[in-house]
Design a protein around this motif. Structure first.
Motif, PDB file in Angstrom:
ATOM      1  N   CYS A   1       0.831  -1.207   0.000  1.00  0.00           N
ATOM      2  CA  CYS A   1       0.000   0.000   0.000  1.00  0.00           C
ATOM      3  C   CYS A   1       0.868   1.260   0.000  1.00  0.00           C
ATOM      4  O   CYS A   1       1.839   1.366   0.755  1.00  0.00           O
ATOM      5  N   ASP A   2       0.527   2.215  -0.843  1.00  0.00           N
ATOM      6  CA  ASP A   2       1.188   3.518  -0.866  1.00  0.00           C
ATOM      7  C   ASP A   2       0.457   4.412   0.130  1.00  0.00           C
ATOM      8  O   ASP A   2      -0.584   4.995  -0.164  1.00  0.00           O
ATOM      9  N   TRP A   3       1.021   4.529   1.337  1.00  0.00           N
ATOM     10  CA  TRP A   3       0.343   5.258   2.398  1.00  0.00           C
ATOM     11  C   TRP A   3       0.242   6.757   2.117  1.00  0.00           C
ATOM     12  O   TRP A   3      -0.691   7.416   2.570  1.00  0.00           O
ATOM     13  N   THR A   4       1.192   7.287   1.375  1.00  0.00           N
ATOM     14  CA  THR A   4       1.121   8.704   1.037  1.00  0.00           C
ATOM     15  C   THR A   4      -0.069   8.977   0.117  1.00  0.00           C
ATOM     16  O   THR A   4      -0.850   9.914   0.337  1.00  0.00           O
ATOM     17  N   GLU A   5      -0.201   8.154  -0.908  1.00  0.00           N
ATOM     18  CA  GLU A   5      -1.338   8.290  -1.813  1.00  0.00           C
ATOM     19  C   GLU A   5      -2.653   8.049  -1.077  1.00  0.00           C
ATOM     20  O   GLU A   5      -3.638   8.765  -1.276  1.00  0.00           O
ATOM     21  N   LEU A   6      -2.669   7.034  -0.218  1.00  0.00           N
ATOM     22  CA  LEU A   6      -3.874   6.719   0.540  1.00  0.00           C
ATOM     23  C   LEU A   6      -4.266   7.885   1.440  1.00  0.00           C
ATOM     24  O   LEU A   6      -5.444   8.219   1.579  1.00  0.00           O
ATOM     25  N   GLY A   7      -3.274   8.518   2.046  1.00  0.00           N
ATOM     26  CA  GLY A   7      -3.555   9.669   2.894  1.00  0.00           C
ATOM     27  C   GLY A   7      -4.227  10.791   2.133  1.00  0.00           C
ATOM     28  O   GLY A   7      -5.150  11.449   2.638  1.00  0.00           O
ATOM     29  N   GLU A   8      -3.787  11.022   0.891  1.00  0.00           N
ATOM     30  CA  GLU A   8      -4.398  12.059   0.065  1.00  0.00           C
ATOM     31  C   GLU A   8      -5.827  11.672  -0.315  1.00  0.00           C
ATOM     32  O   GLU A   8      -6.735  12.524  -0.319  1.00  0.00           O
ATOM     33  N   GLN A   9      -6.060  10.402  -0.632  1.00  0.00           N
ATOM     34  CA  GLN A   9      -7.413   9.956  -0.959  1.00  0.00           C
ATOM     35  C   GLN A   9      -8.346  10.106   0.240  1.00  0.00           C
ATOM     36  O   GLN A   9      -9.507  10.494   0.096  1.00  0.00           O
ATOM     37  N   CYS A  10      -7.822   9.829   1.424  1.00  0.00           N
ATOM     38  CA  CYS A  10      -8.634   9.985   2.631  1.00  0.00           C
ATOM     39  C   CYS A  10      -8.929  11.455   2.914  1.00  0.00           C
ATOM     40  O   CYS A  10     -10.020  11.803   3.373  1.00  0.00           O
ATOM     41  N   ARG A  11      -7.972  12.299   2.635  1.00  0.00           N
ATOM     42  CA  ARG A  11      -8.204  13.737   2.817  1.00  0.00           C
ATOM     43  C   ARG A  11      -9.366  14.193   1.940  1.00  0.00           C
ATOM     44  O   ARG A  11     -10.215  14.979   2.363  1.00  0.00           O
ATOM     45  N   ARG A  12      -9.420  13.682   0.716  1.00  0.00           N
ATOM     46  CA  ARG A  12     -10.510  14.049  -0.183  1.00  0.00           C
ATOM     47  C   ARG A  12     -11.847  13.524   0.322  1.00  0.00           C
ATOM     48  O   ARG A  12     -12.873  14.216   0.237  1.00  0.00           O
ATOM     49  N   MET A  13     -11.856  12.294   0.847  1.00  0.00           N
ATOM     50  CA  MET A  13     -13.109  11.760   1.390  1.00  0.00           C
ATOM     51  C   MET A  13     -13.588  12.592   2.564  1.00  0.00           C
ATOM     52  O   MET A  13     -14.792  12.813   2.732  1.00  0.00           O
ATOM     53  N   ARG A  14     -12.658  13.065   3.387  1.00  0.00           N
ATOM     54  CA  ARG A  14     -13.048  13.849   4.559  1.00  0.00           C
ATOM     55  C   ARG A  14     -13.625  15.205   4.179  1.00  0.00           C
ATOM     56  O   ARG A  14     -14.296  15.845   4.990  1.00  0.00           O
ATOM     57  N   LEU A  15     -13.385  15.650   2.964  1.00  0.00           N
ATOM     58  CA  LEU A  15     -14.032  16.874   2.503  1.00  0.00           C
ATOM     59  C   LEU A  15     -15.534  16.657   2.321  1.00  0.00           C
ATOM     60  O   LEU A  15     -16.322  17.604   2.362  1.00  0.00           O
ATOM     61  N   VAL A  16     -15.908  15.404   2.102  1.00  0.00           N
ATOM     62  CA  VAL A  16     -17.320  15.052   1.927  1.00  0.00           C
ATOM     63  C   VAL A  16     -17.967  14.739   3.269  1.00  0.00           C
ATOM     64  O   VAL A  16     -19.051  15.208   3.590  1.00  0.00           O
ATOM     65  N   THR A  17     -17.306  13.914   4.074  1.00  0.00           N
ATOM     66  CA  THR A  17     -17.815  13.554   5.399  1.00  0.00           C
ATOM     67  C   THR A  17     -16.616  13.279   6.288  1.00  0.00           C
ATOM     68  O   THR A  17     -15.906  12.292   6.089  1.00  0.00           O
ATOM     69  N   LYS A  18     -16.387  14.124   7.249  1.00  0.00           N
ATOM     70  CA  LYS A  18     -15.118  14.116   7.983  1.00  0.00           C
ATOM     71  C   LYS A  18     -14.879  12.835   8.778  1.00  0.00           C
ATOM     72  O   LYS A  18     -13.791  12.274   8.762  1.00  0.00           O
ATOM     73  N   LYS A  19     -15.900  12.378   9.494  1.00  0.00           N
ATOM     74  CA  LYS A  19     -15.684  11.255  10.395  1.00  0.00           C
ATOM     75  C   LYS A  19     -16.334   9.960   9.924  1.00  0.00           C
ATOM     76  O   LYS A  19     -16.247   8.952  10.605  1.00  0.00           O
ATOM     77  N   GLU A  20     -16.984  10.001   8.780  1.00  0.00           N
ATOM     78  CA  GLU A  20     -17.757   8.836   8.368  1.00  0.00           C
ATOM     79  C   GLU A  20     -17.195   8.186   7.108  1.00  0.00           C
ATOM     80  O   GLU A  20     -17.924   7.702   6.250  1.00  0.00           O
ATOM     81  N   SER A  21     -15.889   8.211   6.990  1.00  0.00           N
ATOM     82  CA  SER A  21     -15.219   7.532   5.880  1.00  0.00           C
ATOM     83  C   SER A  21     -14.130   6.646   6.456  1.00  0.00           C
ATOM     84  O   SER A  21     -13.519   6.971   7.478  1.00  0.00           O
ATOM     85  N   VAL A  22     -13.910   5.509   5.803  1.00  0.00           N
ATOM     86  CA  VAL A  22     -12.961   4.523   6.325  1.00  0.00           C
ATOM     87  C   VAL A  22     -12.150   3.932   5.180  1.00  0.00           C
ATOM     88  O   VAL A  22     -12.464   4.115   4.001  1.00  0.00           O
ATOM     89  N   VAL A  23     -11.111   3.215   5.564  1.00  0.00           N
ATOM     90  CA  VAL A  23     -10.305   2.443   4.613  1.00  0.00           C
ATOM     91  C   VAL A  23     -10.489   0.965   4.933  1.00  0.00           C
ATOM     92  O   VAL A  23     -10.417   0.557   6.094  1.00  0.00           O
ATOM     93  N   TRP A  24     -10.756   0.189   3.881  1.00  0.00           N
ATOM     94  CA  TRP A  24     -10.761  -1.262   4.005  1.00  0.00           C
ATOM     95  C   TRP A  24      -9.440  -1.770   3.467  1.00  0.00           C
ATOM     96  O   TRP A  24      -9.088  -1.525   2.311  1.00  0.00           O
ATOM     97  N   LEU A  25      -8.700  -2.475   4.307  1.00  0.00           N
ATOM     98  CA  LEU A  25      -7.431  -3.073   3.906  1.00  0.00           C
ATOM     99  C   LEU A  25      -7.656  -4.553   3.615  1.00  0.00           C
ATOM    100  O   LEU A  25      -8.036  -5.323   4.508  1.00  0.00           O
ATOM    101  N   TYR A  26      -7.433  -4.932   2.366  1.00  0.00           N
ATOM    102  CA  TYR A  26      -7.614  -6.324   1.975  1.00  0.00           C
ATOM    103  C   TYR A  26      -6.367  -7.115   2.337  1.00  0.00           C
ATOM    104  O   TYR A  26      -5.258  -6.793   1.910  1.00  0.00           O
ATOM    105  N   ARG A  27      -6.579  -8.172   3.134  1.00  0.00           N
ATOM    106  CA  ARG A  27      -5.496  -9.046   3.582  1.00  0.00           C
ATOM    107  C   ARG A  27      -5.839 -10.482   3.251  1.00  0.00           C
ATOM    108  O   ARG A  27      -6.979 -10.810   2.943  1.00  0.00           O
ATOM    109  N   LYS A  28      -4.879 -11.354   3.377  1.00  0.00           N
ATOM    110  CA  LYS A  28      -5.130 -12.774   3.151  1.00  0.00           C
ATOM    111  C   LYS A  28      -6.085 -13.344   4.184  1.00  0.00           C
ATOM    112  O   LYS A  28      -6.702 -14.382   3.957  1.00  0.00           O
ATOM    113  N   THR A  29      -6.213 -12.663   5.335  1.00  0.00           N
ATOM    114  CA  THR A  29      -7.096 -13.141   6.400  1.00  0.00           C
ATOM    115  C   THR A  29      -8.471 -12.483   6.356  1.00  0.00           C
ATOM    116  O   THR A  29      -9.350 -12.854   7.123  1.00  0.00           O
ATOM    117  N   GLY A  30      -8.661 -11.506   5.472  1.00  0.00           N
ATOM    118  CA  GLY A  30      -9.945 -10.814   5.406  1.00  0.00           C
ATOM    119  C   GLY A  30      -9.764  -9.311   5.304  1.00  0.00           C
ATOM    120  O   GLY A  30      -8.797  -8.825   4.713  1.00  0.00           O
TER     121      GLY A  30
END
Length: 208
Positions: free
Chosen positions: A109-138
């Protein structure tokens, strides 16, 4: 949303298991996150639509938009997946919420890029956006506000859905404007949010 602890736990576990199973299946191959995300809605619809779960009748509809056209908001908003949930209790009281999701394979995962994507989501809804990390366990889940700290997943998918159903995650303002099943309303939300995939899940408490 669902106050009964046992009912909420059953619904949360069931939804989480269905999605964790999907991610484990797909992570065995060389697939990217769009392939997994695009299958989430169908998995929930196949498993739960028309069934009863924890004393609730479940209905699920899904929507996918392959292209938003030249005026797409996908890039500025950074949303991969939109999850809408409506719960109606036996007295007819309804609560609806929406959650924005950015999905990533955790490995590489590119955490820098992810951080920017999350910043954009927070412009829409600050506390109601999340990241799903896909792992081999779920699926592991991080609140978008925690991504800049590069915290490893702070909760599993069961805990995430439990918090949504407990009304501690989700934005009441980000819900489809029409009644459940109105695909035009769901498509409007997708277009407004720039997301490609959406699930609208309704839980109606069954009397008795």
């Amino acid at each position: 949303m669902i106050e009964d602890l046992q009912a909420r736990a059953q619904v949360s576990r069931s939804i989480a298991k269905a999605l964790d199973d999907l991610v484990r299946e797909r992570m065995k191959g060389l697939v990217e996150e769009p392939d997994i995300t695009s299958r989430i809605g169908q998995r929930l619809e196949d498993r739960f639509n028309g069934r009863r779960l924890g004393g609730y009748r479940v209905r699920v509809i899904t929507e996918t938009i392959t292209s938003h056209g030249r005026k797409s908001l996908e890039k500025p908003l950074g949303t991969d997946f939109y999850f809408a949930l409506s719960v109606e209790d036996a007295a007819g009281n309804r609560t609806s919420k929406g959650v924005l999701v950015q999905a990533k394979r955790e490995r590489g995962c590119d955490w820098t890029e992810l951080g920017e994507q999350c910043r954009r989501m927070r412009l829409v809804t600050k506390k109601e956006s999340v990241v799903w990390l896909y792992r081999k366990t779920g699926i592991g889940v991080i609140r978008s506000t925690d991504v800049d700290r590069r915290v490893s997943a702070s909760m599993d998918s069961t805990a995430f859905f439990d918090l949504v159903l407990e009304c501690k995650i989700g934005d009441r303002r980000k819900t489809p404007p029409g009644p459940f099943g109105d695909r035009d309303s769901l498509k409007t939300m997708l277009k407004d949010l720039g997301a490609k995939n959406a699930v609208w899940l309704e839980l109606d408490q069954v009397a008795g």
